[in-house]
Design a protein around this motif. Structure first.
Motif, PDB file in Angstrom:
ATOM      1  N   THR A   1       0.883  -1.179   0.100  1.00 55.39           N
ATOM      2  CA  THR A   1       0.055   0.002  -0.139  1.00 55.39           C
ATOM      3  C   THR A   1       0.980   1.164  -0.176  1.00 55.39           C
ATOM      4  OG1 THR A   1      -0.170   0.220   2.437  1.00 55.39           O
ATOM      5  CG2 THR A   1      -1.779  -1.168   1.376  1.00 55.39           C
ATOM      6  N   ARG A   2       0.342   2.273  -0.069  1.00 55.50           N
ATOM      7  CA  ARG A   2       1.162   3.742   0.084  1.00 55.50           C
ATOM      8  C   ARG A   2       1.671   3.849   1.203  1.00 55.50           C
ATOM      9  NH1 ARG A   2      -2.800   8.239  -2.731  1.00 55.50           N
ATOM     10  NH2 ARG A   2      -2.785   7.384  -4.920  1.00 55.50           N
ATOM     11  N   SER A   3       1.329   3.090   2.101  1.00 55.56           N
ATOM     12  CA  SER A   3       1.840   3.383   3.656  1.00 55.56           C
ATOM     13  C   SER A   3       2.726   2.536   3.983  1.00 55.56           C
ATOM     14  CB  SER A   3       0.920   3.484   4.892  1.00 55.56           C
ATOM     15  OG  SER A   3      -0.073   1.972   4.530  1.00 55.56           O
ATOM     16  N   GLY A   4       3.226   1.479   3.122  1.00 54.39           N
ATOM     17  CA  GLY A   4       4.303   0.394   3.178  1.00 54.39           C
ATOM     18  C   GLY A   4       3.995  -0.992   2.743  1.00 54.39           C
ATOM     19  N   ILE A   5       4.899  -2.020   3.379  1.00 57.66           N
ATOM     20  CA  ILE A   5       4.794  -3.214   2.729  1.00 57.66           C
ATOM     21  C   ILE A   5       4.597  -4.282   3.824  1.00 57.66           C
ATOM     22  CG2 ILE A   5       5.873  -5.257   1.477  1.00 57.66           C
ATOM     23  CD1 ILE A   5       7.299  -2.965   0.140  1.00 57.66           C
ATOM     24  N   VAL A   6       3.611  -5.090   3.887  1.00 51.68           N
ATOM     25  CA  VAL A   6       3.841  -6.445   4.862  1.00 51.68           C
ATOM     26  C   VAL A   6       4.099  -7.640   3.701  1.00 51.68           C
ATOM     27  CG1 VAL A   6       2.498  -7.824   6.251  1.00 51.68           C
ATOM     28  CG2 VAL A   6       2.217  -5.359   6.399  1.00 51.68           C
ATOM     29  N   ALA A   7       5.227  -8.211   4.045  1.00 46.49           N
ATOM     30  CA  ALA A   7       5.584  -9.486   3.230  1.00 46.49           C
ATOM     31  C   ALA A   7       5.816 -10.643   4.155  1.00 46.49           C
ATOM     32  CB  ALA A   7       6.957  -9.005   2.568  1.00 46.49           C
ATOM     33  N   LYS A   8       4.954 -11.713   3.670  1.00 44.08           N
ATOM     34  CA  LYS A   8       5.263 -12.880   4.665  1.00 44.08           C
ATOM     35  C   LYS A   8       5.733 -14.146   3.965  1.00 44.08           C
ATOM     36  CE  LYS A   8       0.653 -11.543   6.589  1.00 44.08           C
ATOM     37  NZ  LYS A   8      -0.962 -11.956   6.705  1.00 44.08           N
ATOM     38  N   SER A   9       6.510 -14.820   4.588  1.00 40.75           N
ATOM     39  CA  SER A   9       7.066 -16.182   4.024  1.00 40.75           C
ATOM     40  C   SER A   9       6.196 -17.196   4.631  1.00 40.75           C
ATOM     41  CB  SER A   9       8.593 -16.180   4.274  1.00 40.75           C
ATOM     42  OG  SER A   9       8.641 -16.325   5.913  1.00 40.75           O
ATOM     43  N   TYR A  10       5.998 -18.173   3.868  1.00 40.55           N
ATOM     44  CA  TYR A  10       5.396 -19.566   4.197  1.00 40.55           C
ATOM     45  C   TYR A  10       6.071 -20.676   3.833  1.00 40.55           C
ATOM     46  CZ  TYR A  10       1.306 -16.542   4.337  1.00 40.55           C
ATOM     47  OH  TYR A  10       0.221 -15.508   4.821  1.00 40.55           O
ATOM     48  N   ASN A  11       6.118 -21.729   4.700  1.00 41.43           N
ATOM     49  CA  ASN A  11       6.841 -22.800   4.247  1.00 41.43           C
ATOM     50  C   ASN A  11       5.843 -24.115   3.394  1.00 41.43           C
ATOM     51  OD1 ASN A  11       4.473 -24.301   5.873  1.00 41.43           O
ATOM     52  ND2 ASN A  11       6.018 -24.565   7.640  1.00 41.43           N
ATOM     53  N   ALA A  12       6.583 -25.269   3.107  1.00 40.65           N
ATOM     54  CA  ALA A  12       5.544 -26.204   1.946  1.00 40.65           C
ATOM     55  C   ALA A  12       4.240 -26.553   2.843  1.00 40.65           C
ATOM     56  CB  ALA A  12       6.516 -27.357   2.128  1.00 40.65           C
ATOM     57  N   ASP A  13       4.124 -26.239   3.840  1.00 38.36           N
ATOM     58  CA  ASP A  13       2.513 -26.694   4.479  1.00 38.36           C
ATOM     59  C   ASP A  13       1.631 -25.504   4.555  1.00 38.36           C
ATOM     60  OD1 ASP A  13       3.339 -29.391   5.085  1.00 38.36           O
ATOM     61  OD2 ASP A  13       4.264 -28.618   6.956  1.00 38.36           O
ATOM     62  N   ASP A  14       2.224 -24.169   3.843  1.00 40.66           N
ATOM     63  CA  ASP A  14       1.614 -23.163   3.812  1.00 40.66           C
ATOM     64  C   ASP A  14       1.334 -22.588   5.097  1.00 40.66           C
ATOM     65  OD1 ASP A  14       1.006 -21.455   1.604  1.00 40.66           O
ATOM     66  OD2 ASP A  14      -1.446 -21.581   2.038  1.00 40.66           O
ATOM     67  N   LYS A  15       2.423 -22.679   6.033  1.00 44.68           N
ATOM     68  CA  LYS A  15       2.486 -21.969   7.453  1.00 44.68           C
ATOM     69  C   LYS A  15       3.204 -20.714   7.424  1.00 44.68           C
ATOM     70  CE  LYS A  15       3.368 -23.065  12.315  1.00 44.68           C
ATOM     71  NZ  LYS A  15       4.009 -23.991  13.078  1.00 44.68           N
ATOM     72  N   LEU A  16       2.827 -19.855   7.934  1.00 41.60           N
ATOM     73  CA  LEU A  16       3.488 -18.786   8.180  1.00 41.60           C
ATOM     74  C   LEU A  16       4.720 -18.705   9.130  1.00 41.60           C
ATOM     75  CD1 LEU A  16       3.714 -15.457   7.744  1.00 41.60           C
ATOM     76  CD2 LEU A  16       2.567 -15.108  10.044  1.00 41.60           C
ATOM     77  N   ILE A  17       5.897 -18.601   8.428  1.00 38.03           N
ATOM     78  CA  ILE A  17       7.136 -18.727   9.081  1.00 38.03           C
ATOM     79  C   ILE A  17       7.890 -17.622   9.311  1.00 38.03           C
ATOM     80  CG2 ILE A  17       7.274 -21.390   8.560  1.00 38.03           C
ATOM     81  CD1 ILE A  17       9.269 -20.454   6.298  1.00 38.03           C
ATOM     82  N   GLY A  18       7.561 -16.417   8.751  1.00 34.64           N
ATOM     83  CA  GLY A  18       8.267 -14.997   8.971  1.00 34.64           C
ATOM     84  C   GLY A  18       7.621 -14.060   8.048  1.00 34.64           C
ATOM     85  N   PHE A  19       7.942 -12.738   8.504  1.00 37.03           N
ATOM     86  CA  PHE A  19       7.352 -11.565   7.807  1.00 37.03           C
ATOM     87  C   PHE A  19       8.418 -10.453   7.841  1.00 37.03           C
ATOM     88  CE2 PHE A  19       6.465 -11.122  12.509  1.00 37.03           C
ATOM     89  CZ  PHE A  19       6.839  -9.791  12.721  1.00 37.03           C
ATOM     90  N   VAL A  20       8.132  -9.380   7.200  1.00 36.74           N
ATOM     91  CA  VAL A  20       8.961  -8.371   6.877  1.00 36.74           C
ATOM     92  C   VAL A  20       7.798  -7.069   6.762  1.00 36.74           C
ATOM     93  CG1 VAL A  20      10.745  -6.668   5.896  1.00 36.74           C
ATOM     94  CG2 VAL A  20      10.937  -9.381   5.793  1.00 36.74           C
ATOM     95  N   THR A  21       8.004  -5.962   7.723  1.00 37.24           N
ATOM     96  CA  THR A  21       6.959  -4.750   7.539  1.00 37.24           C
ATOM     97  C   THR A  21       7.883  -3.702   7.317  1.00 37.24           C
ATOM     98  OG1 THR A  21       7.151  -4.239   9.951  1.00 37.24           O
ATOM     99  CG2 THR A  21       5.312  -5.891   8.973  1.00 37.24           C
TER     100      THR A  21
END
Length: 379
Positions: free
Chosen positions: A344-364
């Motif tokens: 968005t204009r206010s920034g980024i939320v990036a999420k990393s997922y594993n093979a089971d489609d589970k959230l394992i990390g993020f960057v804001t």
């Protein structure tokens, strides 16, 4: 020969945190600290922005060594280099002292890694990993109008941006093809690079520094593509190597760092390792939050209540004011099978997922760093 309940080798953040944690539990145990420097307490992350804040080394001191030792009832052996550890007689030897321990903690930290290069200024580059290093090089930092930063990891990026904010001409050289490869996905890295270039930071990626030579008051830096740059100073931020020399000499088990178990115990009885020198669960966790958690657990262990170190996912704040970033979890490697981006204009939320489609990390980033805490709870 003096005998102490706890002897700590080193006087950095890990050592100070451990002492505070022990004193919250026990006021009576005798504690000794042996350190090669003066032993002042300071906040190491503040080194990343001393230039824009125009701070001297003395400005960073939270408590002098004497004040800290008095407040926490510690016997300080300052400017003392440990030469040997006798693990059988439980004795630490310096050039002038023999100090006996019931429990010994190695908090020897880590030293800057300097990649190989040639030239007659080979030994004249600056590192910026401690209060002592900054204190010794303050005049050179102040006089420099142009600085080359070798290393585009977290520390190199922070330092380059702060130097630029202080009005210096900054060049950053990173051997990898992009910045902060261990922390950021490509899309976020591109935004960070744009923010740095907007600060007039000259960025070279995919190149090494082959040679540094003196020419009058300048330094000539030859890059691996043959290009030559002229700068006043060169500082190296190419990572840290745990200080394991004492541990190796004492025949403790060592890999990248001093190998410890879940109680921070080494392979020798009643010897522990803490902080940047310790390798726990196969990793060296050179960040403040893991050290605080580890010091709290170790203090309990040293005061007769053995406690395992449990390291949850922790939040890392990248000190780049022009482009704020926070991150946590697993962000690189085979475990990351996909990324999702919300831009968005206010920034980024990036999420990393594993093979089971589970959230394992993020960057804001930017204004969206406030979304880090709910994501951290989800992790």
């Amino acid at each position: 020969m003096k005998l102490f309940d706890i002897v700590i080798i080193g006087s950095g953040f890990a050592a100070h945190q451990l002492i505070k944690s022990v004193r919250r539990l026990d006021q009576d145990k005798t504690i000794a600290v042996i350190t090669q420097d003066e032993g002042h307490e300071y906040n190491k992350p503040d080194l990343s922005h001393v230039f824009s804040k125009q701070q001297t080394a003395s400005d960073l001191v939270v408590k002098t060594a004497g004040e800290f030792a008095s407040e926490f009832n510690v016997t300080l052996f300052a400017q003392s280099k440990v030469e040997d550890i006798d693990v059988y007689d439980r004795v630490v030897k310096t050039a002038v002292e023999k100090i006996q321990y019931h429990k010994l903690v190695l908090a020897t930290g880590a030293s800057p890694f300097i990649p190989p290069f040639t030239g007659n200024a080979e030994t004249d580059v600056i590192t910026h990993n401690s209060l002592n290093e900054y204190q010794q090089k303050q005049t050179r930092w102040n006089d420099a109008q142009s600085v080359l930063v070798l290393g585009g990891g977290l520390i190199g990026v922070e330092l380059a941006m702060d130097l630029a904010d202080s009005g210096k001409e900054v060049t950053l050289v990173e051997p990898e093809n992009r910045l902060m490869t261990a922390q950021l996905p490509e899309f976020v890295e591109a935004k960070l690079r744009n923010a740095m270039e907007a600060k007039s930071i000259n960025i070279y990626t995919g190149l090494c520094m082959d040679e540094v030579s003196h020419r009058s008051t300048e330094k000539l830096v030859k890059l691996s593509n043959g290009e030559t740059l002229k700068v006043d100073e060169v500082t190296v931020c190419a990572g840290l190597r745990p200080n394991v020399q004492l541990a190796t000499k004492a025949q403790l088990s060592v890999n990248r760092g001093i190998i410890v178990d879940e109680y921070l115990a080494t392979s020798q009885p009643d010897i522990y390792a803490l902080g940047d020198c310790a390798e726990i669960y196969g990793m060296v966790r050179a960040y403040l939050q893991p050290i605080v958690v580890s010091a709290t657990a170790l203090a309990k262990t040293l005061t007769s209540s053995p406690t395992k170190v449990l390291l949850p996912n922790m939040l890392t704040k990248v000190k780049t004011p022009a482009y704020p970033i926070q991150l946590s979890g697993v962000l690189t490697g085979e475990d990351v099978t996909r990324w999702s981006y919300d831009v968005t204009r206010s920034g980024i939320v990036a999420k990393s997922y594993n093979a089971d489609d589970k959230l394992i990390g993020f960057v804001t980033t930017e204004q969206r760093i406030q979304e880090s805490f709910p994501l951290l709870r989800e992790l």
